[in-house]
Design an enzyme around this catalytic site. Structure first.
Site, short mmCIF file in Angstrom:
data_model
loop_
_atom_site.label_atom_id
_atom_site.label_comp_id
_atom_site.label_asym_id
_atom_site.label_seq_id
_atom_site.Cartn_x
_atom_site.Cartn_y
_atom_site.Cartn_z
N HIS A 13 0.83 -1.21 0.00
CA HIS A 13 0.00 0.00 0.00
C HIS A 13 0.87 1.26 0.00
O HIS A 13 0.54 2.25 -0.62
CB HIS A 13 -0.90 0.03 1.23
N ARG B 227 -8.89 -1.49 -16.15
CA ARG B 227 -8.98 -2.79 -15.48
C ARG B 227 -10.42 -2.96 -14.97
O ARG B 227 -10.74 -2.61 -13.84
CB ARG B 227 -7.99 -2.87 -14.31
N ARG C 169 -10.41 -3.74 -20.69
CA ARG C 169 -10.04 -5.15 -20.60
C ARG C 169 -11.18 -5.89 -19.90
O ARG C 169 -11.67 -5.43 -18.88
CB ARG C 169 -8.77 -5.30 -19.76
N GLU D 195 0.47 -11.84 -22.34
CA GLU D 195 1.06 -11.89 -21.00
C GLU D 195 1.43 -13.31 -20.59
O GLU D 195 1.71 -13.56 -19.43
CB GLU D 195 0.16 -11.20 -19.97
N ASN E 37 3.69 -7.28 -16.64
CA ASN E 37 3.68 -7.70 -15.22
C ASN E 37 3.54 -9.22 -15.15
O ASN E 37 4.31 -9.91 -14.48
CB ASN E 37 2.53 -7.04 -14.45
N ASP E 38 2.52 -9.72 -15.84
CA ASP E 38 2.33 -11.17 -15.81
C ASP E 38 3.33 -11.89 -16.71
O ASP E 38 3.80 -12.97 -16.37
CB ASP E 38 0.89 -11.54 -16.22
N ARG F 282 4.82 -12.43 -8.76
CA ARG F 282 4.91 -10.97 -8.72
C ARG F 282 4.53 -10.37 -7.37
O ARG F 282 4.76 -9.20 -7.11
CB ARG F 282 4.07 -10.35 -9.85
N CYS G 277 1.14 -2.41 -21.85
CA CYS G 277 0.35 -1.79 -20.79
C CYS G 277 0.85 -2.22 -19.40
O CYS G 277 0.32 -1.78 -18.40
CB CYS G 277 -1.13 -2.09 -20.94
C1 PEP Z 1 0.06 -7.11 -16.78
O1 PEP Z 1 -0.02 -8.28 -16.40
O2 PEP Z 1 1.11 -6.59 -17.20
C2 PEP Z 1 -1.13 -6.24 -16.74
C3 PEP Z 1 -1.11 -5.03 -17.26
O3 PEP Z 1 -2.25 -6.68 -16.11
P1 PEP Z 1 -2.41 -6.75 -14.50
O4 PEP Z 1 -1.26 -6.00 -13.88
O5 PEP Z 1 -3.74 -6.15 -14.21
O6 PEP Z 1 -2.36 -8.22 -14.26
MG MG Z 2 -1.97 -9.22 -16.12
#
Ligand code: PEP
Ligand code: MG
Length: 537
Positions: free
Chosen positions: A188, A293, A329, A427, A450-451, A461, A498
């Site tokens: 946070h 999101r 999304r 992803e 990210n994923d 992650r 993204c």
């Molecule tokens: C990602 O996985 O990079 C992504 C943008 O989606 P989220 O972070 O919501 O999983």
């Molecule tokens: Mg993702």
């Protein structure tokens, strides 16, 4: 002068007075009560009052840090109403004939231990939340007011860790930085610092006697410099002034094009979690929305949001963006985002489990409701839809069949809809490897780094312990991005990023050279990236 080292989770320079937030050590005493029913009524009243407080905190957080930051207070309301939690408290009062404060404290310990022992990183973090709501409940029972943290000077907040209630209750106009002993890059504290645009350090082992002292936070080096020597302070004052000047200069980039010196235009879009983030999208002059999101719409509710509820939100975003692209999304729950009413079974490996498109393709009613709302909203603006966690061409073909069914239903009912670009998130390593075939099926790709990083490097992650192993610039990821861009273009799809990596200024030049078409980033990152792109030769 003393220098402490931590890890910077948001850059910048801050100078201020240290204020250590101490957790109030509440001594809860066990006392015998004669009238159990009276104690239970007292307890039930305290639960209602606590719920009211949490609702107010949600509203306050919504205004200050937006929907995604406020969502935690809805989680707290749900935890407070949890049947097992409440039954445990009432049972302790009844069977042991003890005061409610004591019953809450024992229940809090039991639940927190239970959460802490779970394997799932998301559930582990709920231990802090159950303690947070229990402390609030005990304060209400003891008629103590949880006071706002009031400060009159620029302040550096130093704490063991920051709970969402603590952060929301702060007088943020004076806070210049956050420093915590614990917490991960996804905690946070880190999210709040990014939203407030102030530097933050985590993992910093401070001494208690620094409270009240003047200090500098160097959010580039990850240092907290306590009681700085006059020349060091003077140097940092100069640096802070330069940073401020840079910030002002960035404002001048508003309204300017995002074009390289060679004339290539990059679409610079924003990532949002809901309507309340739109203000920041406007302030930072994003050319569109590259990732909405939509699961936050579901996370806020206690039951499935209806088609009309969703339609209103999507329409409002499309209308506010007035013809600029808005890419929504579809629902991405499961893994780190759990929703009770979906009644998903507990899984050993949720990140690789029943989530995102896998839920949509098996619970078609939920999927179609969202698609209908999205297509109806497309009559009011420039909407694009993208689908998360794709691993096969078969999935995409099935999605397109469902989309056609939805469009036909709308046409049959005389309901208007507009042109909608369809895209997928890249992803998973599987999607990267078959990106050439996937490109034939869709209008665009949006790389979810990210994923993609989590699945490629096999690094959870959410797990703060793995921060040292996590290499955001790993060649495997950069090669994959290059491959996806090439394959996307060969198949006629435009390609964006993204995930958080899209905002990494060290990679902007490389992304442009790779041929990226779009970057979608947090609103506060838009102007610095525009500057970088405009300087690209
Ligand atoms: C990602 O996985 O990079 C992504 C943008 O989606 P989220 O972070 O919501 O999983
Ligand atoms: Mg993702």
């Amino acid at each position: 002068m003393k220098v402490y080292h931590g890890k910077a989770v948001f850059h910048g320079i801050a100078i201020g007075q240290i204020q250590i937030l101490k957790k109030e050590e509440k001594n809860v005493f066990r006392s015998h009560i004669d009238n159990v029913e009276q104690e239970i009524t007292r307890m039930e009243r305290a639960v209602s009052e606590t719920e009211e407080q949490l609702k107010k905190l949600y509203d306050k957080a919504l205004l200050e840090v937006g929907e995604s930051g406020a969502a935690i207070f809805e989680v707290h309301q749900m935890m407070l109403q949890d049947q097992d939690y409440q039954e445990s408290i009432l049972n302790i009062i009844r069977t042991q004939q003890v005061n409610a404060e004591y019953a809450v404290a024992v229940t809090a310990d039991n639940f927190a231990n239970m959460f802490a022992m779970m394997d799932d990183a998301y559930m582990k973090e709920r231990a802090a939340d159950v303690k947070d709501i229990s402390e609030r409940l005990i304060s209400v029972l003891s008629q103590e007011d949880k006071e706002e943290v009031q400060t009159d000077m620029p302040t550096i907040i130093v704490a063991e860790d920051l709970s969402p209630s603590e952060t929301v209750q702060m007088d943020k106009s004076k806070v210049r930085s956050f420093v915590t002993r614990y917490g991960s890059s996804n905690s946070h504290t880190a999210i709040l610092a990014r939203t407030m645009n102030v530097p933050a350090l985590i993992g910093l082992a401070y001494d208690e006697d620094i409270d009240g002292m003047t200090a500098v936070v160097d959010g580039f080096k990850g240092e907290l410099i306590v009681d700085p020597d006059p020349e060091v302070l003077a140097e940092y004052e100069k640096k802070a002034a330069q940073e401020e000047e840079k910030r002002q200069l960035l404002q001048e980039l508003k309204g300017k094009e995002t074009v390289t010196l060679g004339g290539k235009e990059i679409r610079l879009y924003a990532n949002i979690g809901g309507i309340s983030d739109l203000q920041s999208v406007m302030q930072n002059d994003a050319a569109g929305i590259g990732l909405f999101r939509s699961e936050f719409l579901y996370l806020e509710k206690e039951d499935y949001p209806t088609e009309d509820e969703q339609f209103k939100v999507y329409r409002s975003v499309a209308e506010t963006m007035a013809g600029k692209k808005v890419i929504i999304r579809t629902l991405d729950i499961g893994a780190d985002k759990q929703i009770d009413y979906f009644k998903l079974e507990r899984e050993d490996n949720p990140a690789m489990g029943y989530r995102a498109i896998r839920i949509c393709l098996t619970r078609i009613d939920i999927f179609k409701t969202q698609l209908r709302a999205l297509y109806r909203a497309s009559a009011y603006g420039n909407i694009g839809i993208m689908f998360p966690m794709i691993i096969s061409v078969r999935e995409v073909k099935r999605i397109k069949e469902i989309v056609e069914e939805v469009k036909k239903e709308l046409t049959d009912n005389g309901i208007a809809y507009g042109e909608v670009e369809l895209g997928i998130m890249i992803e998973t390593p599987a999607a990267v490897m078959i990106s050439r075939q996937l490109a034939e099926e869709v209008d665009f790709f949006s790389i979810g780094t990210n994923d993609l990083t989590q699945y490629t490097l096999a690094i959870d992650r959410q797990n703060a312990k793995l921060d040292d192993f996590y290499d955001a610039h790993h060649p495997a990821i950069l090669n994959m991005i290059q491959m996806v861009i090439e394959n996307g273009h060969k198949g006629g799809a435009w390609v964006g990023i993204c995930g958080e990596l899209g905002a990494d200024l060290e990679l902007t030049d490389q992304f442009i050279e790779m041929g990226i078409d779009e970057l979608s980033v947090s609103p506060s990152c838009i102007l610095p990236i525009r500057k970088k792109i405009r300087e690209h030769v």
